[in-house]
Design a protein around this motif. Structure first.
Motif, mmCIF file in Angstrom:
data_model
loop_
_atom_site.group_PDB
_atom_site.id
_atom_site.type_symbol
_atom_site.label_atom_id
_atom_site.label_comp_id
_atom_site.label_asym_id
_atom_site.label_seq_id
_atom_site.Cartn_x
_atom_site.Cartn_y
_atom_site.Cartn_z
ATOM 1 N N PHE A 225 10.153 -27.705 2.169
ATOM 2 C CA PHE A 225 9.520 -28.824 1.798
ATOM 3 C C PHE A 225 8.171 -28.665 0.742
ATOM 4 N N TYR A 226 7.581 -27.917 1.518
ATOM 5 C CA TYR A 226 6.593 -27.981 0.427
ATOM 6 C C TYR A 226 6.525 -27.750 -1.365
ATOM 7 N N GLY A 227 7.804 -26.606 -1.589
ATOM 8 C CA GLY A 227 7.927 -26.474 -2.865
ATOM 9 C C GLY A 227 8.697 -27.728 -3.301
ATOM 10 N N TYR A 228 9.283 -28.452 -2.434
ATOM 11 C CA TYR A 228 10.155 -29.597 -3.198
ATOM 12 C C TYR A 228 9.173 -30.960 -3.512
ATOM 13 N N ASN A 229 8.245 -30.868 -3.155
ATOM 14 C CA ASN A 229 7.145 -31.980 -3.076
ATOM 15 C C ASN A 229 6.407 -31.195 -4.362
ATOM 16 N N SER A 230 5.991 -30.151 -4.626
ATOM 17 C CA SER A 230 5.012 -29.629 -5.623
ATOM 18 C C SER A 230 6.081 -29.748 -6.449
ATOM 19 N N LEU A 231 7.522 -29.513 -7.047
ATOM 20 C CA LEU A 231 8.027 -29.774 -7.968
ATOM 21 C C LEU A 231 8.151 -31.180 -8.132
ATOM 22 N N ARG A 232 8.673 -32.274 -7.232
ATOM 23 C CA ARG A 232 8.479 -33.644 -7.420
ATOM 24 C C ARG A 232 7.148 -34.314 -8.141
#
Length: 339
Positions: A225-232
């Motif tokens: 989730f941290y990687g997903y939010n960072s990408l978004r």
């Protein structure tokens, strides 16, 4: 082999001590070789459970009698071993086992309980109990009581861990120690032969053995989730509009990640119960064992729930920090406007 259930818990044995013990009313005599902290705690627990205890020391005159409860007799090592009716606890450091070899004849035929623990994990060496069995081949060596702390012995089974891991190659002697552990208020667990003694000795060295899987699962969810939010919110705005939002990584992105991890982890707490119900409905009975993976999952629900609660608490802390950060920003902006 004779059925141990038909014989008394601790059979009487003749004592050839140089100075006989007073035969006061009470339970059978149990000897402890060693006078350290664990020996004192074990003596306290045994006396509280109605046993008569004899502590053997190399220098009994140097032992402070006030450290042991009333009713505990402090003798030399030979006198203590001779006084034992059947069970003798070896509460000395494993590196000092060789100093007890001269007691081999007195310990022959008696149950010798090894309470030592390993000093490091996965050493590949022979266990302390197996070394003790080689030194005393005529004794019945039983491994146990090393997972019980001195505090649990003194405070009682209700204030500490109740489970006692026990193993031995002699089933009769092992049954004796199992019954002794029950009479002391603990819950003994038979792990089989003495080949399992290494696992029992390493058990106190394993930190939070039931938390490994839940912590790893929560960490993987956090990374996802941290990687997903960072990408978004960081990478895509930078590539699309040239916005530099990297300052949001420590607080904003973290605060968006924690509730998602908490919700998914909480779902993992309740999901195995539903899966177990489906298994029972499909099988038409609740008296069949679940698959190993599902059984392991069901046993880790408490840990997953606590980790979910931890994520919720961290989310509340980060939300408060963001509120204070915005308030500080408004205060700074208002001061600049007045200037």
């Amino acid at each position: 082999m004779q059925n141990d259930m038909k014989t008394p818990l601790l059979a009487s044995a003749a004592s050839d001590a140089s100075e006989p013990l007073p035969r006061c009313p009470g339970g059978p005599v149990i000897s402890i070789i060693g006078s350290g902290d664990f020996s004192r705690s074990l003596a306290i627990r045994l006396v509280a459970c109605g046993f008569r205890v004899v502590v053997g020391s190399r220098n009994p005159n140097r032992i402070d009698r006030g450290l042991f409860p009333d009713g505990v007799d402090i003798r030399s090592q030979k006198e203590a071993v001779d006084s034992a009716e059947r069970v003798v606890f070896a509460a000395v450091y494993p590196e000092h086992y060789y100093t007890l070899v001269w007691l081999r004849r007195q310990l022959a035929g008696k149950v010798l309980v090894d309470v030592s623990s390993a000093t490091r994990l996965n050493s590949g060496e022979q266990s302390n109990a197996e070394k003790l069995a080689e030194l005393f081949p005529e004794s019945r060596v039983v491994k146990g009581f090393n997972v019980i702390s001195a505090w649990a012995l003194q405070a009682g089974a209700h204030d500490g861990s109740r489970q006692v891991l026990i193993c031995s190659d002699c089933s009769t002697s092992k049954d004796t120690v199992l019954q002794l552990a029950r009479s002391m208020g603990f819950s003994p667990m038979d792990l089989g032969g003495l080949c399992r003694s290494r696992d029992i000795e390493e058990a106190p060295l394993i930190l939070f053995p039931s938390w490994g899987g839940p912590i790893l699962t929560t960490f993987i969810l956090f990374l996802f989730f941290y990687g997903y939010n960072s990408l978004r919110h960081i990478l895509l705005p930078y590539l699309d509009k040239g916005q530099n939002n990297i300052h949001q990584l420590p607080l904003v992105t973290m605060n968006e990640t924690l509730p998602a991890v908490a919700l998914v982890t909480l779902a993992l707490v309740y999901l195995p119960g539903l899966v177990a119900a489906v298994f029972q409905l499909c099988r038409g009975t609740k008296y069949k064992r679940f698959p190993h993976w599902l059984d392991h999952w069901l046993c880790r629900r408490k840990q997953l729930g606590l980790l979910s609660f931890l994520c919720v608490v961290l989310h509340a802390v980060y939300s408060m920090c963001l509120t204070l950060r915005r308030a500080a920003g408004y205060t700074l902006l208002n001061a600049a406007y007045h200037q």
